[in-house]
Design a protein around this motif. Structure first.
Motif, short mmCIF file in Angstrom:
data_model
loop_
_atom_site.label_atom_id
_atom_site.label_comp_id
_atom_site.label_asym_id
_atom_site.label_seq_id
_atom_site.Cartn_x
_atom_site.Cartn_y
_atom_site.Cartn_z
N UNK A 126 0.83 -1.22 0.00
CA UNK A 126 0.00 0.00 0.00
C UNK A 126 0.86 1.26 0.00
N UNK A 127 1.99 1.21 0.71
CA UNK A 127 2.92 2.34 0.68
C UNK A 127 3.47 2.54 -0.73
N UNK A 128 3.80 1.44 -1.40
CA UNK A 128 4.28 1.50 -2.79
C UNK A 128 3.23 2.13 -3.70
N UNK A 129 1.98 1.67 -3.52
CA UNK A 129 0.89 2.17 -4.37
C UNK A 129 0.68 3.67 -4.14
N UNK A 130 0.67 4.07 -2.87
CA UNK A 130 0.49 5.50 -2.55
C UNK A 130 1.60 6.34 -3.15
N UNK A 131 2.84 5.88 -2.99
CA UNK A 131 3.98 6.62 -3.53
C UNK A 131 3.90 6.69 -5.06
N UNK A 133 1.22 6.50 -6.92
CA UNK A 133 0.14 7.40 -7.31
C UNK A 133 0.54 8.86 -7.17
N UNK A 134 1.27 9.16 -6.09
CA UNK A 134 1.72 10.55 -5.88
C UNK A 134 2.70 10.97 -6.97
N UNK A 135 3.61 10.07 -7.32
CA UNK A 135 4.58 10.38 -8.38
C UNK A 135 3.87 10.57 -9.71
#
Length: 457
Positions: A126-131, A133-135
């Motif tokens: 989930x941290x990977x996905x959030x990062x 998406x932000x990028x």
């Protein structure tokens, strides 16, 4: 057991043939209310639903009758952005390494630590996905600003406001009215909004209302059946159908006749059109963007425009400033037009001399960007060298001299002072310096109401 604060839903598919273990995984993953967990006991059903693009898949690598490697490959093929966590009953280090090399995110062995291990991995995913998406959002924002800079040129305060409104309009489906003088770039702005919207891959269709006679406009907009009227030798698809899924830009909506205003209102309300000569409604999914150089509310008051259509169209309004109010944006636009014209005509790259730039800035451009484009392109043709001089710039005589209007000398002076006040943000000291007159002269004109002041920006 950790519970994330992330408000976005995380879609998790569980593929497990052991019903008890499937329920065990589903129960623990569902303790986080932001998780949307779906279980599958059938491989075929699971693969069919991969088009829903889950964020995470937990995969039982040893399903009876199926090759775990084949299923993993299908996940990577059908949903490449999905993170796959392999769960196996066998503790095989080489198998775990090969699985991760093949494309799995991680490998878990079924034992008493499975629950905690799975939670830890899911949180990392989930941290990977959030990062990511932000990028991606940042990359998209930078790209859009770069692309908008190529399309809508300028750095003045008025045009910066337009940039922000274009971005907001593109992110929603709000009704949109673009206003401004002729030649200020209304169609250009509508196209920029379309290209940034979720309709960008669908057509952008333009209809200039003022350029099509009323009798033909109905057929142009809504289409017609064969034999609908004299000369209708074949079925014609209208612009609404042509723009299906995309954007229809109706330029100069204020010129639309009363009868067609009624039909347009019905289309906007019902989301369907009927071709001329037919009674069969055709559903349409089109975003309608309109523009006008008129004051539509004033047209309503005068009885020239339907009040109900006006309020239906009323949403976000983007008013494009005239070129004369955009300061040195004019020079940026002129250079861009010059560069494009030279490239299109295989001419050497050219630029404006300082004096040529000064001459361009002295003109008022009643035709706005369209007029500037014509002046610049003619200058490119007339110039003998790579530098365009003032002699190459041919300004329309009718606007070089405004003495054709019968005014007193005092009135001309007042008009000049007023224009300079507006141009220099009502800075009296600056205007006095530019016009080489005393500031007391300007203040006296203000007191006598020969010119007026506004709040400084």
């Amino acid at each position: 057991m950790p519970v994330t604060n992330n408000k976005l839903r995380t879609k998790i598919f569980v593929l497990e043939d052991d019903l008890w273990y499937s329920q065990f995984l589903s129960y623990h993953l569902s303790l986080d209310e932001t998780h949307e967990v779906v279980t599958f006991g059938s491989v075929n059903e699971f693969l069919h639903n991969l088009t829903n693009a889950p964020d995470i898949v937990t995969l039982d690598y040893h399903l009876p009758g199926y090759d775990g490697e084949m299923i993993l490959n299908r996940i990577l093929e059908l949903s490449p952005n999905t993170y796959t966590i392999v769960i196996s009953g066998q503790e095989d280090i080489s198998k775990a390494v090969n699985t991760i090399k093949q494309g799995a995110y991680d490998y878990i062995v079924k034992n008493e630590h499975t629950k905690e291990r799975l939670w830890s991995i899911v949180e990392k995913v989930k941290e990977h996905i959030t990062l990511k998406n932000e990028i991606e959002a940042l990359r998209k924002e930078v790209y859009q600003k770069q692309e908008m800079g190529k399309e809508i040129v300028g750095s003045s305060e008025p045009i910066q406001k337009i940039f922000k409104l274009v971005q907001k309009a593109a992110s929603t489906s709000i009704n949109l009215v673009i206003t401004g003088e002729t030649g200020t770039g209304k169609e250009f702005t509508a196209k920029a909004i379309h290209q940034r919207s979720n309709r960008a891959k669908k057509p952008f269709v333009t209809v200039n209302i003022s350029a099509i006679p009323g009798k033909l406009l109905e057929s142009e907009l809504f289409g017609n059946e064969e034999g609908a009227f004299a000369g209708a030798t074949h079925q014609q698809i209208g612009r609404f159908e042509e723009a299906q899924g995309g954007t229809l830009f109706l330029d100069e909506i204020g010129e639309l006749g009363f009868d067609l205003q009624v039909r347009l209102l019905r289309v906007l309300e019902e989301r369907e059109i009927v071709r001329v000569g037919s009674i069969t409604p055709i559903p349409v999914d089109v975003r309608v963007v309109v523009s006008t150089h008129r004051n539509l509310l004033e047209e309503v008051r005068m009885g020239h425009f339907r009040e109900d259509l006006y309020y239906h169209l009323l949403g976000m309004q983007i008013h494009l400033p005239p070129l004369r109010e955009r300061g040195h944006d004019l020079l940026l636009i002129a250079q861009k037009v010059l560069q494009a014209f030279c490239e299109q005509n295989n001419m050497p790259a050219k630029s404006f001399t300082t004096n040529a730039q000064k001459k361009l800035l002295q003109h008022t451009y009643p035709g706005n960007i369209r007029e500037l484009k014509a002046i610049v392109e003619l200058a490119a043709v007339l110039s003998e060298a790579i530098h365009i001089t003032p002699e190459d710039i041919q300004l329309p005589e009718s606007t070089l001299s405004q003495i054709s209007e019968e005014k007193t000398l005092d009135e001309y002076i007042a008009d000049t002072v007023q224009k300079y006040l507006e141009k220099y943000n009502y800075n009296v000291m600056c205007v006095a310096d530019k016009l080489k007159i005393g500031k007391s002269t300007i203040y006296r004109m203000i007191r006598k109401k020969e010119v007026y002041m506004a709040e400084r920006k």
